[in-house]
Scaffold this motif. Structure first.
Motif, PDB file in Angstrom:
ATOM      1  N   THR A  48       0.807  -1.226   0.000  1.00  0.00           N
ATOM      2  CA  THR A  48       0.000   0.000   0.000  1.00  0.00           C
ATOM      3  C   THR A  48       0.840   1.276   0.000  1.00  0.00           C
ATOM      4  OG1 THR A  48      -0.037   0.096   2.420  1.00  0.00           O
ATOM      5  CG2 THR A  48      -1.802  -1.169   1.356  1.00  0.00           C
ATOM      6  N   GLY A  49       2.093   1.185   0.353  1.00  0.00           N
ATOM      7  CA  GLY A  49       2.937   2.378   0.445  1.00  0.00           C
ATOM      8  C   GLY A  49       2.730   3.157   1.731  1.00  0.00           C
ATOM      9  N   ARG A  50       1.861   2.646   2.615  1.00  0.00           N
ATOM     10  CA  ARG A  50       1.663   3.340   3.892  1.00  0.00           C
ATOM     11  C   ARG A  50       2.953   3.322   4.704  1.00  0.00           C
ATOM     12  NH1 ARG A  50      -3.363   0.068   4.709  1.00  0.00           N
ATOM     13  NH2 ARG A  50      -5.062   1.345   3.924  1.00  0.00           N
ATOM     14  N   VAL A  51       3.153   4.392   5.466  1.00  0.00           N
ATOM     15  CA  VAL A  51       4.381   4.546   6.242  1.00  0.00           C
ATOM     16  C   VAL A  51       4.042   4.476   7.730  1.00  0.00           C
ATOM     17  CG1 VAL A  51       6.284   6.129   6.776  1.00  0.00           C
ATOM     18  CG2 VAL A  51       5.390   5.987   4.428  1.00  0.00           C
ATOM     19  N   TYR A  52       4.789   3.665   8.475  1.00  0.00           N
ATOM     20  CA  TYR A  52       4.588   3.553   9.926  1.00  0.00           C
ATOM     21  C   TYR A  52       5.884   3.950  10.614  1.00  0.00           C
ATOM     22  CZ  TYR A  52       0.780   0.744   8.109  1.00  0.00           C
ATOM     23  OH  TYR A  52      -0.308   0.321   7.392  1.00  0.00           O
ATOM     24  N   ILE A  53       5.764   4.724  11.682  1.00  0.00           N
ATOM     25  CA  ILE A  53       6.951   5.167  12.409  1.00  0.00           C
ATOM     26  C   ILE A  53       6.795   4.835  13.883  1.00  0.00           C
ATOM     27  CG2 ILE A  53       8.429   7.139  13.012  1.00  0.00           C
ATOM     28  CD1 ILE A  53       7.078   8.586  10.576  1.00  0.00           C
ATOM     29  N   PRO A 104       1.075   7.272   1.900  1.00  0.00           N
ATOM     30  CA  PRO A 104       2.271   7.219   1.044  1.00  0.00           C
ATOM     31  C   PRO A 104       2.815   8.614   0.722  1.00  0.00           C
ATOM     32  CG  PRO A 104       0.605   5.707   0.249  1.00  0.00           C
ATOM     33  CD  PRO A 104      -0.049   6.510   1.336  1.00  0.00           C
ATOM     34  N   ASP A 105       1.989   9.641   0.855  1.00  0.00           N
ATOM     35  CA  ASP A 105       2.448  11.017   0.624  1.00  0.00           C
ATOM     36  C   ASP A 105       2.885  11.708   1.914  1.00  0.00           C
ATOM     37  OD1 ASP A 105       1.883  10.850  -2.072  1.00  0.00           O
ATOM     38  OD2 ASP A 105      -0.221  11.391  -1.750  1.00  0.00           O
ATOM     39  N   LEU A 106       3.069  10.934   2.945  1.00  0.00           N
ATOM     40  CA  LEU A 106       3.505  11.442   4.250  1.00  0.00           C
ATOM     41  C   LEU A 106       2.497  12.367   4.924  1.00  0.00           C
ATOM     42  CD1 LEU A 106       7.368  12.079   3.830  1.00  0.00           C
ATOM     43  CD2 LEU A 106       6.149   9.972   4.350  1.00  0.00           C
ATOM     44  N   ASP A 107       1.209  12.170   4.635  1.00  0.00           N
ATOM     45  CA  ASP A 107       0.190  12.886   5.402  1.00  0.00           C
ATOM     46  C   ASP A 107      -0.144  12.040   6.624  1.00  0.00           C
ATOM     47  OD1 ASP A 107      -0.047  15.036   3.595  1.00  0.00           O
ATOM     48  OD2 ASP A 107      -1.250  13.756   2.270  1.00  0.00           O
ATOM     49  N   LEU A 108      -0.310  12.710   7.768  1.00  0.00           N
ATOM     50  CA  LEU A 108      -0.586  11.985   9.005  1.00  0.00           C
ATOM     51  C   LEU A 108      -1.995  11.404   8.983  1.00  0.00           C
ATOM     52  CD1 LEU A 108       0.555  11.286  11.829  1.00  0.00           C
ATOM     53  CD2 LEU A 108      -0.602  13.335  12.672  1.00  0.00           C
ATOM     54  N   VAL A 109      -2.105  10.089   9.222  1.00  0.00           N
ATOM     55  CA  VAL A 109      -3.402   9.427   9.253  1.00  0.00           C
ATOM     56  C   VAL A 109      -3.814   9.114  10.693  1.00  0.00           C
ATOM     57  CG1 VAL A 109      -4.696   7.375   8.502  1.00  0.00           C
ATOM     58  CG2 VAL A 109      -3.025   8.433   6.963  1.00  0.00           C
ATOM     59  N   ALA A 110      -2.865   8.611  11.474  1.00  0.00           N
ATOM     60  CA  ALA A 110      -3.174   8.269  12.866  1.00  0.00           C
ATOM     61  C   ALA A 110      -1.927   8.382  13.732  1.00  0.00           C
ATOM     62  CB  ALA A 110      -3.731   6.846  12.948  1.00  0.00           C
ATOM     63  N   THR A 111      -2.128   8.784  14.982  1.00  0.00           N
ATOM     64  CA  THR A 111      -1.049   8.822  15.968  1.00  0.00           C
ATOM     65  C   THR A 111      -1.523   8.064  17.191  1.00  0.00           C
ATOM     66  OG1 THR A 111      -0.651  11.097  15.284  1.00  0.00           O
ATOM     67  CG2 THR A 111       0.567  10.325  17.196  1.00  0.00           C
ATOM     68  N   GLU A 112      -0.657   7.270  17.765  1.00  0.00           N
ATOM     69  CA  GLU A 112      -0.988   6.558  18.992  1.00  0.00           C
ATOM     70  C   GLU A 112       0.028   6.916  20.062  1.00  0.00           C
ATOM     71  OE1 GLU A 112      -4.154   5.203  19.118  1.00  0.00           O
ATOM     72  OE2 GLU A 112      -3.310   3.264  19.737  1.00  0.00           O
ATOM     73  N   LYS A 113      -0.465   7.196  21.246  1.00  0.00           N
ATOM     74  CA  LYS A 113       0.430   7.482  22.368  1.00  0.00           C
ATOM     75  C   LYS A 113       0.751   6.151  23.051  1.00  0.00           C
ATOM     76  CE  LYS A 113       0.628  10.673  26.334  1.00  0.00           C
ATOM     77  NZ  LYS A 113       0.618   9.739  27.479  1.00  0.00           N
ATOM     78  N   THR A 114       2.027   5.831  23.212  1.00  0.00           N
ATOM     79  CA  THR A 114       2.405   4.542  23.809  1.00  0.00           C
ATOM     80  C   THR A 114       3.056   4.716  25.186  1.00  0.00           C
ATOM     81  OG1 THR A 114       4.541   4.615  22.690  1.00  0.00           O
ATOM     82  CG2 THR A 114       2.776   3.471  21.546  1.00  0.00           C
ATOM     83  N   GLY A 115       3.302   5.924  25.619  1.00  0.00           N
ATOM     84  CA  GLY A 115       3.930   6.183  26.910  1.00  0.00           C
ATOM     85  C   GLY A 115       3.953   7.675  27.152  1.00  0.00           C
ATOM     86  N   PRO A 116       4.584   8.128  28.232  1.00  0.00           N
ATOM     87  CA  PRO A 116       5.231   7.342  29.282  1.00  0.00           C
ATOM     88  C   PRO A 116       4.214   6.728  30.241  1.00  0.00           C
ATOM     89  CG  PRO A 116       5.362   9.682  29.802  1.00  0.00           C
ATOM     90  CD  PRO A 116       4.694   9.573  28.454  1.00  0.00           C
TER      91      PRO A 116
END
Ligand SMILES: *[C@@H]1O[C@H](CO)[C@@H](O)[C@H](O)[C@H]1NC(C)=O
Ligand SMILES: *[C@@H]1O[C@H](CO)[C@@H](O)[C@H](O)[C@H]1NC(C)=O
Ligand SMILES: *[C@@H]1O[C@H](CO)[C@@H](O)[C@H](O)[C@H]1NC(C)=O
Ligand SMILES: *[C@@H]1O[C@H](CO)[C@@H](O)[C@H](O)[C@H]1NC(C)=O
Length: 460
Positions: free
Chosen positions: A89-94, A105-117
């Protein structure tokens, strides 16, 4: 930012099959680990320029603005640790410190998840923590980020809670999050972890497992239960459990309790090729204080007991610089050779090639890289041949099994009838719980103009 670029440059390199044009790059490729040198604000750069070897030097120094087509940054986080791109799909995960991102794939933000602290302590087990333990608000550093294409899931592992992993929907990382209480990765900000998915027990190549290499960390009573190298199940009801276990064996390998505190192993890269999984590591030459070297660690995909666990040293030597030895691997990538490089290495364009960037120890005998680095290229065919020579040598009754930081080294015993696929079996007449090893005495074997590769069975 520079370290992000490194990754893209390595990719470009293999796409262009540079072969003989690759020569020593003595500057600028330092610390290719994603995020290693990043400072806020964080920027991901997509380089679309087709780089050539001659331009490499300047390209590493600075990407010119016309090479950058889109950027994404988040000034609120300290570090981006890992980046994966869905090949379909070309989706990017960081994976970052305390955050996970999903970009288009165009580096637009789709979702953000907070994992900490979150509140955590070394004394807490993966399952519970008594109220008497003094817990601190602790960052969750992303230690592994892997796409499981078989089930369309994103696996992300963080340093919190003894290094546990969660499983997410690839379409939307905020959706259907399942956290699994199993210690898998390193539990602090700096200790290394490498994870990748490849065929493994019980039924390879149909079944896939997650191969994980983890540096041992001090300070917690629970880390002795986390293997240095393991294959972990991806089956829904056994998620991240050791894929195969028996009383003393299974798909896991521990550094023994006497050695692990003074014999650190840094896992740098992992990959699978033609029936084997490999890790690139840096570790000491001997279990007593000695020089750090780089090693390739290998296990056979259809080995349920890690009998085939083998190591060989890997060198990157510059003949142009009078045999200067770049001893510490920093980053690597496995790709296809392409036609030019293939003809140089005596392989086909479809064969796997390992590109690895090395640095020198600075100061000597440390695991810290200097500011000089070099790129070396190895064909997997030559690597396989070297492993085979070593194992055959032991099956013929020569040398020692080595790897005394895992179990006491034993003398190799000759077997008259060698198993057909002997690379996947335990060398002859030894304790079934002990692994095979590669230690050596052979002189350097030249593979490529800028490359040497030395292995042997005996301790040199
Ligand atoms: C992703 O899932 C979350 C939780 O189910 C939902 O709130 C959000 O709208 C979804 N995002 C997209 C882009 O579908
Ligand atoms: C992580 O653990 C290793 C090994 O115990 C240790 O050397 C290192 O200092 C630790 N890093 C941090 C940030 O605590
Ligand atoms: C690299 O390190 C050497 C010695 O530590 C130093 O003299 C030199 O200036 C450094 N070069 C760069 C580009 O940082
Ligand atoms: C290493 O190889 C050399 C040359 O083949 C040999 O003379 C030497 O005895 C070997 N060393 C050991 C420890 O076997």
């Amino acid at each position: 930012m520079q370290s992000v670029l490194c990754v893209f440059i390595l990719l470009c390199l293999f796409q262009n099959s540079l072969a003989s044009r690759i020569s020593m790059i003595s500057n600028g490729l330092k610390g290719c680990r994603l995020g290693a040198a990043m400072k806020p604000p964080l920027i991901i750069v997509v380089v679309v320029a087709v780089l050539t070897a001659t331009r490499l030097k300047s390209a590493t120094a600075a990407a010119s603005s016309r090479d950058i087509v889109k950027t994404y940054s988040d000034p609120s986080v300290q570090l981006f640790n890992h980046l994966v791109i869905d090949k379909n799909t070309g989706r990017v995960y960081i994976g970052a410190v305390n955050k996970l991102y999903q970009l288009s794939p165009d580096l637009d933000l789709v979702a953000t998840e907070k994992t900490g602290p979150e509140l955590d302590a070394d004394e807490c087990s993966v399952l519970e923590c008594t109220s008497t333990v003094n817990k601190q608000l602790t960052n969750n550093v992303n230690k592994a980020l892997v796409i499981d294409y078989t089930t369309s899931r994103l696996i992300s592992c963080g340093s919190l809670f003894q290094g546990i992993c969660s499983v997410r929907n690839l379409h939307n990382i905020s959706d259907g999050v399942v956290q699994v209480r199993e210690a898998v990765v390193a539990n602090n900000a700096t200790a290394s972890t490498v994870a990748f998915i490849a065929p493994g027990p019980p039924n390879p190549p149909v079944t896939q497992v997650m191969y994980v290499g983890v540096t041992f960390t001090l300070g917690s009573p629970y880390r002795s239960e986390v293997p240095a190298v393991s294959s972990r199940s991806l089956e829904k009801d056994r998620m991240f459990a050791i894929a195969q276990t028996a009383v003393t064996t299974g798909t896991r390998m521990f550094v023994n309790s006497l050695a692990r505190e003074r014999y650190p192993i840094t896992y740098v890269y992992g990959f699978a090729s033609e029936g084997f999984s490999y890790f690139l590591t840096t570790q000491m030459r001997h279990t007593t204080s000695s020089q750090f070297i780089s090693k390739l660690v290998r296990v056979c995909h259809d080995d349920e007991n890690y009998y085939s666990y083998t190591e060989i040293p890997i060198d990157c030597i510059s003949e142009a610089q009078g045999g200067r030895k770049y001893n510490l691997v920093q980053a690597a990538y496995v790709g296809k050779a392409g036609s030019d490089l293939a003809s140089d290495l005596g392989i086909t364009a479809q064969d796997d090639v390992l590109f690895a960037v090395f640095s020198e120890s600075d100061p000597a005998n440390s695991n810290k890289p200097s500011n000089l680095s070099a790129l070396c290229v190895y064909s997997l065919k030559a690597i396989r041949r070297k492993f085979m020579q070593n194992i055959k040598y032991c099956f013929s009754g020569n040398g020692q099994r080595g790897l005394d930081f895992i179990s006491p080294s034993l003398t190799c015993v000759s077997t008259v009838s060698q198993p057909v696929k002997f690379e996947c079996y335990l060398p002859p007449n030894n304790l079934p719980s002990a692994p095979a090893s590669g230690r050596s005495n052979n002189s350097n074997q030249k593979l490529h103009t800028c490359t040497s590769f030395s292995v042997s069975y005996l301790e040199a």
